[in-house]
Design a protein around this motif. Structure first.
Motif, short mmCIF file in Angstrom:
data_model
loop_
_atom_site.label_atom_id
_atom_site.label_comp_id
_atom_site.label_asym_id
_atom_site.label_seq_id
_atom_site.Cartn_x
_atom_site.Cartn_y
_atom_site.Cartn_z
N THR A 1 -12.75 5.56 7.31
CA THR A 1 -11.35 5.34 6.11
C THR A 1 -10.98 3.73 6.57
O THR A 1 -10.66 3.21 6.02
CB THR A 1 -10.03 6.25 5.50
OG1 THR A 1 -9.37 6.66 6.92
CG2 THR A 1 -10.64 7.81 5.17
N GLY B 1 -11.72 0.91 4.13
CA GLY B 1 -10.92 1.09 3.55
C GLY B 1 -11.34 1.59 1.78
O GLY B 1 -11.84 2.68 1.86
N LEU C 1 -11.09 2.58 -2.14
CA LEU C 1 -10.62 4.23 -2.80
C LEU C 1 -10.93 4.84 -2.04
O LEU C 1 -9.71 5.61 -1.64
CB LEU C 1 -11.15 3.88 -3.74
CG LEU C 1 -10.64 5.66 -5.25
CD1 LEU C 1 -10.11 5.00 -5.76
CD2 LEU C 1 -12.20 5.64 -6.43
N ASP D 1 -10.36 5.65 1.18
CA ASP D 1 -9.14 5.50 2.34
C ASP D 1 -7.48 5.72 1.37
O ASP D 1 -7.22 6.96 2.13
CB ASP D 1 -8.98 4.21 2.33
CG ASP D 1 -8.05 3.93 3.46
OD1 ASP D 1 -7.78 4.87 4.51
OD2 ASP D 1 -7.29 2.83 3.45
N GLU D 2 -7.57 5.51 0.47
CA GLU D 2 -6.70 5.81 -0.53
C GLU D 2 -6.65 6.80 -0.79
O GLU D 2 -5.28 7.55 -0.87
CB GLU D 2 -6.51 4.69 -1.67
CG GLU D 2 -5.42 4.40 -2.51
CD GLU D 2 -4.11 3.95 -1.61
OE1 GLU D 2 -2.62 4.42 -2.32
OE2 GLU D 2 -4.79 3.02 -1.38
N VAL D 3 -7.42 7.65 -1.43
CA VAL D 3 -7.29 9.04 -1.52
C VAL D 3 -7.17 10.19 -0.35
O VAL D 3 -5.93 10.55 -0.68
CB VAL D 3 -8.44 9.43 -2.24
CG1 VAL D 3 -9.04 10.96 -2.04
CG2 VAL D 3 -9.09 9.12 -3.09
N MET E 1 -5.42 8.93 2.03
CA MET E 1 -4.13 8.50 3.29
C MET E 1 -2.78 9.90 1.42
O MET E 1 -2.19 10.64 2.15
CB MET E 1 -4.10 7.36 3.00
CG MET E 1 -4.87 6.53 4.25
SD MET E 1 -5.00 7.67 5.38
CE MET E 1 -3.10 7.16 6.47
N ARG E 2 -3.53 9.35 0.59
CA ARG E 2 -2.44 10.50 -0.07
C ARG E 2 -1.94 11.96 -0.59
O ARG E 2 -1.49 12.76 -0.63
CB ARG E 2 -2.83 10.10 -1.35
CG ARG E 2 -2.44 8.67 -2.59
CD ARG E 2 -0.78 8.21 -2.57
NE ARG E 2 -0.36 7.83 -1.68
CZ ARG E 2 -0.14 6.06 -0.81
NH1 ARG E 2 -1.10 5.47 -1.24
NH2 ARG E 2 0.04 5.85 0.76
N ASP F 1 -0.50 12.05 2.41
CA ASP F 1 1.18 12.32 2.36
C ASP F 1 1.52 13.72 1.96
O ASP F 1 3.05 14.10 2.34
CB ASP F 1 0.99 11.22 1.56
CG ASP F 1 1.43 9.76 2.19
OD1 ASP F 1 1.67 9.55 3.59
OD2 ASP F 1 1.28 8.05 1.85
#
Lengths: 300, 338
Positions: A119, A123, A125, A127-129, A131-132, A135
């Motif tokens: 990730t 980077g 999508l 990575d975004e998923v 990291m969310r 969180d």
């Protein structure tokens, strides 16, 4: 005079090459914290390995004639409400501590490090998923999360290890990803790509050795956490059950008698638990200091 | 203005987050082998009775349908019934939340009031005796299991010294609890002028609050020190040093620049401490939301577990929001960048 000069090289030659002892002393000087931690962990490792020879009694032998005996020459740490020898049980408990912490942290590294590498490097999508999701996991206190999962999946040693490992993985993803983010546009990575290395070689041969340090230092701290959480689950009656000689389960048994003054049942395993966790925390803290000489200690 | 945009943005983020949390907890309690029907019905129930209870609970429906129904109910404020307490979960959660909050807020407040100055002083006395001693104590605090600390406290202060009351509830059994106004026995007793009740409630509070304070102080001290050290190694502090400012001005610069990260950290700690508080409640039979949640998890009370986790998540989100607003007010730079 001449004689002395001729003799000298032999002596110098011997003293210049550092011995193993010099390395140890050097390490101890650079990080006393890590050294004390290692000594504590080493002590419990010895207990775990040599438990069968060190235990004065069978740790799960019920003895109705010697219930809740105070510490004495016969039973150094006293006996619990089944008449089991607390010292033997505390010694054997070291095996459970290592038996959970080591595979759990290993599992966390095996899952977390590759995801963090990928990730961080790619980077986009995924990575975004990822990291969310990380969180969202932060919203739950880790003890509640692990408790709920183990309770739902069933109280077995295996489930405890898997839950702790997966929660650890989330943290390792974060650490490795942050390192990779800082490294991915550096020259050695770009030249690796230019030379036509496949993705897996970039990730595991080029990036991994440079991005793993933080995760390695943190793994001692995660080991401490694994020992604590597994003991907490056992204390709550989820996970390992009494009369298994596991420290958390022993504290659970001891909790019933501590307010009646029979302190030895719960206090001794508790002290063992604290020392083991303290050792791992000290090692982790010391290693982080060594890795980050600019900001000495404390920072995570 | 910036604050209003910020608030709207953050509140809009709440919706998908809460939906995700509902989905997650819904499936979490259903992944394993725990079946509440068997637990409710008891060992003597016939197959027909079990089927009937299953139907009443809606557990005979396919799982996606169950989730859909659950979602609709939650939107109407119906979190289901707890089969342990035989009451609506929403009622249980609302009744018990102030009880946990009392413990959590006092504990974290005292912990932070001790730990933040200690951490700051340790940073200023970097690698001197005070730093080394406070770091060692903090390491020890990190390593003591919460529940063991509670037991130790009870042993020393109740059994050995006899200073503290037994760890059984929030007020002595000899004292009639005050009528509920805020949910805190201490405050409610004071409101009606019942000094005896207030003293009893305070006595019961001391040990659990002390436990939460000790457990929270260790990480707060450690991170306060790290934050202050980071600020001290920054370019602007080096510049301040180079201009020959007096030490008091330097300290002021460091404090002003560390306060927002410290505040943020204490906020995250507060949400993480819910787990700690639950264990403390368990040991001291506190009867708050934490103990309710633990019991629900241990005994497979699906609706109660969902309600508890939802309450935790909401609490965390609100704390994060309040902290972010405070940071925004304290540090206008974040307003410009966000």
């Amino acid at each position: 005079m001449t004689q002395a000069v001729q003799d000298a090289p032999v002596v110098v030659g011997r003293s210049v090459r550092p011995s193993v002892l010099d390395y140890i002393v050097g390490f101890a000087k650079r990080s006393p914290t890590a050294t004390i931690g290692l000594v504590l962990i080493g002590f419990f490792a010895l207990l775990a390995i040599f438990a069968p020879w060190l235990m004065p009694y069978d740790p799960v032998a019920v003895n109705v004639n010697e219930i809740l005996q105070a510490p004495s020459a016969k039973h150094w740490f006293g006996t619990d409400n089944n008449g089991m020898d607390v010292l033997s049980r505390v010694i054997y408990g070291a095996r459970y501590a290592f038996g959970i912490a080591v595979p759990a942290v290993f599992l966390g590294l095996t899952i977390g490090v590759p995801i963090g590498l990928y990730t961080g490097y790619r980077g986009g999508l995924i990575d975004e998923v990822v990291m969310r999701v990380m969180d969202a996991l932060r919203v739950f206190p880790s003890i509640i999360l692990s408790l709920a999962v183990v309770a739902a999946a069933g109280p077995s040693l295996f489930n405890v290890v898997v839950v702790i490992g997966v929660l650890d993985a989330a943290l390792f993803v974060r650490i490795v990803r942050a390192e990779v983010l800082a490294l991915r546009s550096s020259n050695f990575v770009e030249s690796g790509v230019a030379l036509g290395n496949p993705l897996w070689r970039i990730l595991f041969i080029h990036l991994l050795p440079n991005a793993i340090q933080g995760a390695m230092a943190q793994s001692a701290v995660r080991g401490a956490w694994a020992v604590r959480i597994s003991a907490t689950l056992a204390f709550l009656g989820i996970g390992i059950q009494p009369p298994t000689p596991e420290w958390g389960a022993m504290i659970r048994v001891g909790a019933e008698s501590i307010v009646n003054g029979q302190w030895w049942v719960g206090i001794f395993p508790g002290v063992a638990l604290i020392l083991m966790v303290l050792g791992l925390n000290m090692l982790g803290d010391g290693l982080q200091d060594l890795l980050d000489p600019r900001r000495k200690s404390g920072a995570r | 203005m910036a604050l209003r945009i910020f608030l709207i943005r953050r509140l809009a983020l709440f919706v998908p987050l809460l939906l995700g949390i509902l989905l997650f907890t819904f499936f979490l309690v259903r992944i394993g082998g725990q079946d509440p029907v068997g637990l409710i019905a008891g060992p003597t129930a016939t197959t027909a009775e079990i089927a009937m209870i299953r139907g009443q609970l809606g557990l005979d429906q396919p799982i996606p349908t169950q989730f859909w129904i659950y979602l609709g109910n939650v939107l109407e404020g119906d979190l289901g019934r707890s089969w342990i307490s035989q009451k609506p979960v929403l009622r249980d959660v609302l009744d018990r939340f102030p009880i946990t909050l009392e413990l959590l807020l006092w504990g974290t407040l005292i912990g932070a009031l001790v730990a933040v100055p200690v951490g700051l002083r340790a940073a200023f006395k970097h690698d001197r005796l005070f730093d080394i001693v406070s770091r060692s104590i903090s390491l020890l605090g990190f390593s003591v299991p919460t529940y063991f600390l509670g037991l130790l406290m009870l042993f020393v202060f109740f059994y050995l010294l006899g200073w503290a009351p037994p760890g059984m509830g929030r007020i002595s059994l000899m004292v009639t609890p005050p009528p509920t106004v805020t949910g805190s026995y201490l405050i409610d007793s004071l409101l009606i002028g019942n000094l005896e009740g207030a003293r009893s409630a305070l006595g019961q509070l001391v040990l659990p609050v002390l436990c939460v304070a000790i457990i929270s102080a260790a990480p707060i001290a450690k991170h306060t020190r790290a934050i202050a050290l980071e600020v001290m190694s920054s370019d602007y502090v080096r510049y301040a040093d180079a201009t020959g400012l007096e030490p008091s001005a330097r300290i002021r610069i460091v404090l002003r620049n560390s306060r927002t990260p410290i505040l943020t950290f204490v906020g995250t700690e507060l949400t993480g401490l819910i787990g700690t508080a639950a264990l403390i409640e368990y040991v001291f039979a506190w009867g708050g939301l934490g103990q309710y949640g633990l019991n629900a998890i241990i005994r497979g009370d699906f609706s109660a577990v969902q309600g508890y986790v939802l309450a935790l998540a909401l609490f965390s989100l609100i704390v994060f929001l309040v902290i972010d607003i405070l940071v925004l007010l304290l540090d206008p730079r974040t307003a410009e960048t966000s």
